[in-house]
Design an enzyme around this catalytic site. Structure first.
Site, PDB file in Angstrom:
ATOM      1  N   TYR A 265       0.852  -1.186   0.000  1.00 18.34           N
ATOM      2  CA  TYR A 265       0.000   0.000   0.000  1.00 18.34           C
ATOM      3  C   TYR A 265       0.889   1.237   0.000  1.00 18.34           C
ATOM      4  O   TYR A 265       1.756   1.395   0.866  1.00 18.34           O
ATOM      5  CB  TYR A 265      -0.897  -0.016   1.235  1.00 18.34           C
ATOM      6  CG  TYR A 265      -1.933   1.081   1.237  1.00 18.34           C
ATOM      7  CD1 TYR A 265      -3.199   0.860   0.694  1.00 18.34           C
ATOM      8  CD2 TYR A 265      -1.661   2.339   1.767  1.00 18.34           C
ATOM      9  CE1 TYR A 265      -4.158   1.866   0.688  1.00 18.34           C
ATOM     10  CE2 TYR A 265      -2.603   3.344   1.762  1.00 18.34           C
ATOM     11  CZ  TYR A 265      -3.852   3.102   1.222  1.00 18.34           C
ATOM     12  OH  TYR A 265      -4.790   4.098   1.212  1.00 18.34           O
TER      13      TYR A 265
ATOM     14  N   TYR B 183      -5.388   4.781  -7.841  1.00 18.55           N
ATOM     15  CA  TYR B 183      -5.670   4.631  -6.413  1.00 18.55           C
ATOM     16  C   TYR B 183      -7.063   4.044  -6.239  1.00 18.55           C
ATOM     17  O   TYR B 183      -8.067   4.731  -6.391  1.00 18.55           O
ATOM     18  CB  TYR B 183      -5.576   5.992  -5.719  1.00 18.55           C
ATOM     19  CG  TYR B 183      -5.758   5.932  -4.222  1.00 18.55           C
ATOM     20  CD1 TYR B 183      -4.815   5.304  -3.417  1.00 18.55           C
ATOM     21  CD2 TYR B 183      -6.863   6.512  -3.612  1.00 18.55           C
ATOM     22  CE1 TYR B 183      -4.962   5.256  -2.041  1.00 18.55           C
ATOM     23  CE2 TYR B 183      -7.021   6.471  -2.236  1.00 18.55           C
ATOM     24  CZ  TYR B 183      -6.066   5.843  -1.454  1.00 18.55           C
ATOM     25  OH  TYR B 183      -6.216   5.797  -0.094  1.00 18.55           O
TER      26      TYR B 183
END
Length: 387
Positions: A286, A336
């Site tokens: 992440y 994203y």
């Protein structure tokens, strides 16, 4: 996840919409498009589905509505997880557990958001309703995500002598990976001069340190490992998942600002999987902000604390290196989708279908949630190529 559930469930389909700055459609439409794509990938249709799971922050379609729109005939399992990137593994873990324990036969997992044209994640307004802690941030004008991560980044740089160039290498390498990914939003290579010349967002974070804002959806199809062997694609088993606590920005029991929930959780994840860091072939970390990549290299045991900058400089995280990281370009360059697009990339890597960016012979992948900086929670999953 209990280690008795190891490899009991598998991901048999993945799907996504185009990653754009303006989708022109609702999050409900994005969700159903991604799910339809994932079901087609698996060779299934909505009549085969009896469970749904997602994570969201008031910007995505209600899962019951998604199920009705898809035409799922009987819903036996539903999980609606509140939360952003820290929660991206939670619905996948819930789906795997539901399948392994017989609560459902086939669960679709998704994340859909209009994070560029709709509710933008970068602004202070998006943060004010998330936590009572906001009352402590506001007097210091310390509310938006870049402002919060800037404080962590400065502390991390100070603790380990990390430089701007060290952060720049993360962005540059991931852009190089994105150049090999036709789905990526940003594919033009960048140089160190480009990076250092980019504008400040919240010092020491520059433009290229920050993730993209995207309109998109991704989806996964989860069923039992036994059933997966009869379906279209090479199954990818869910070897283990884990979740853990992180550091709330204000209400924080951990005095060390650079400590992460991921570092405390990682031993449990490896124990549940029955493997260690040396067994991981590819990692999808992440990366809402570039410093989270070196932080997680250290947290998940791929190097000692403070050793990630030199590991990256040596080329270890490039495709062809000893641990390729964010092979799709990550949030910094692909798009994203709040962490779940990293799981999609991990699945594709283990199915050996990534073309020019394929990690040769990849058998085991790690995909992570936000590592617990500022958020109060974290999570991760280890996936394996099935047979």
């Amino acid at each position: 996840m209990d280690n008795r559930l190891r490899d009991a469930a598998a991901i048999v389909g993945v799907g996504c919409t185009e990653y754009t700055k303006r989708s022109g459609v609702s999050t409900l439409t994005l969700a159903t498009q991604a799910i339809d794509d994932a079901l087609a990938d698996a060779g299934l249709d909505p009549r085969d589905v009896d469970g749904v799971a997602c994570h969201r922050i008031a910007d995505s379609a209600d899962p019951a509505l998604v199920a009705q729109t898809l035409g799922i005939p009987e819903l036996r399992f539903i999980r609606d997880v509140f939360g952003g990137g820290s929660s991206c593994i939670a619905p996948l873990s819930a789906a795997a557990t539901a399948v392994a324990t017989g609560q459902a036969r086939c669960v679709v997992v998704w994340r859909a958001l209009n994070a560029r044209s709709g509710a933008r994640m970068s602004g202070a307004a998006a943060m004010t309703g998330l936590s009572s802690d906001v009352q402590y941030w506001l007097p210091y004008q310390h509310v938006s995500a870049p402002q919060q991560y800037a404080m962590f980044t400065r502390a991390y740089m100070h603790a380990y002598g990390v430089t701007a160039e060290d952060l720049g290498r993360v962005a540059i390498i991931q852009r190089d990976h994105a150049a090999l990914n036709p789905r990526a939003m940003m594919r033009q290579p960048i140089t160190m001069d480009d990076y250092l010349g980019s504008r400040w967002i919240a010092e020491p974070l520059r433009l290229f340190d920050c993730c993209l804002e995207s309109d998109a959806a991704v989806a996964l199809v989860v069923t039992s490992t036994q059933r997966s062997r009869d379906l279209r694609r090479t199954p990818v088993t869910i070897c283990a998942t884990a979740s853990g606590g992180g550091n709330q920005l204000a209400s924080n029991h951990h005095r060390e600002l650079t400590a992460s929930g991921a570092a405390r959780m990682a031993p449990r994840l490896y124990e549940a999987a029955g493997i260690g860091p040396a067994d991981i072939d590819v990692a999808e970390f992440y990366d809402a902000f570039s410093p989270l990549v070196p932080l997680q290299l250290e947290a998940y045991g791929f190097c000692a604390p403070g050793g990630a900058a030199s590991m990256i400089a040596e080329g270890a995280t490039r495709i062809g290196g000893r641990l390729p990281v964010n092979t799709h370009g990550g949030h910094l360059s692909e798009g994203y989708v709040h962490g779940l697009n990293h799981v999609v990339e991990a699945v594709r890597q283990l199915r050996h279908e990534c073309g020019a960016r394929q990690v040769a012979g990849a058998q085991v992948a790690l995909s992570t949630a936000q590592p617990g900086i500022n958020s109060g929670l974290t999570g991760a999953v280890i996936l394996k190529r099935g047979v």
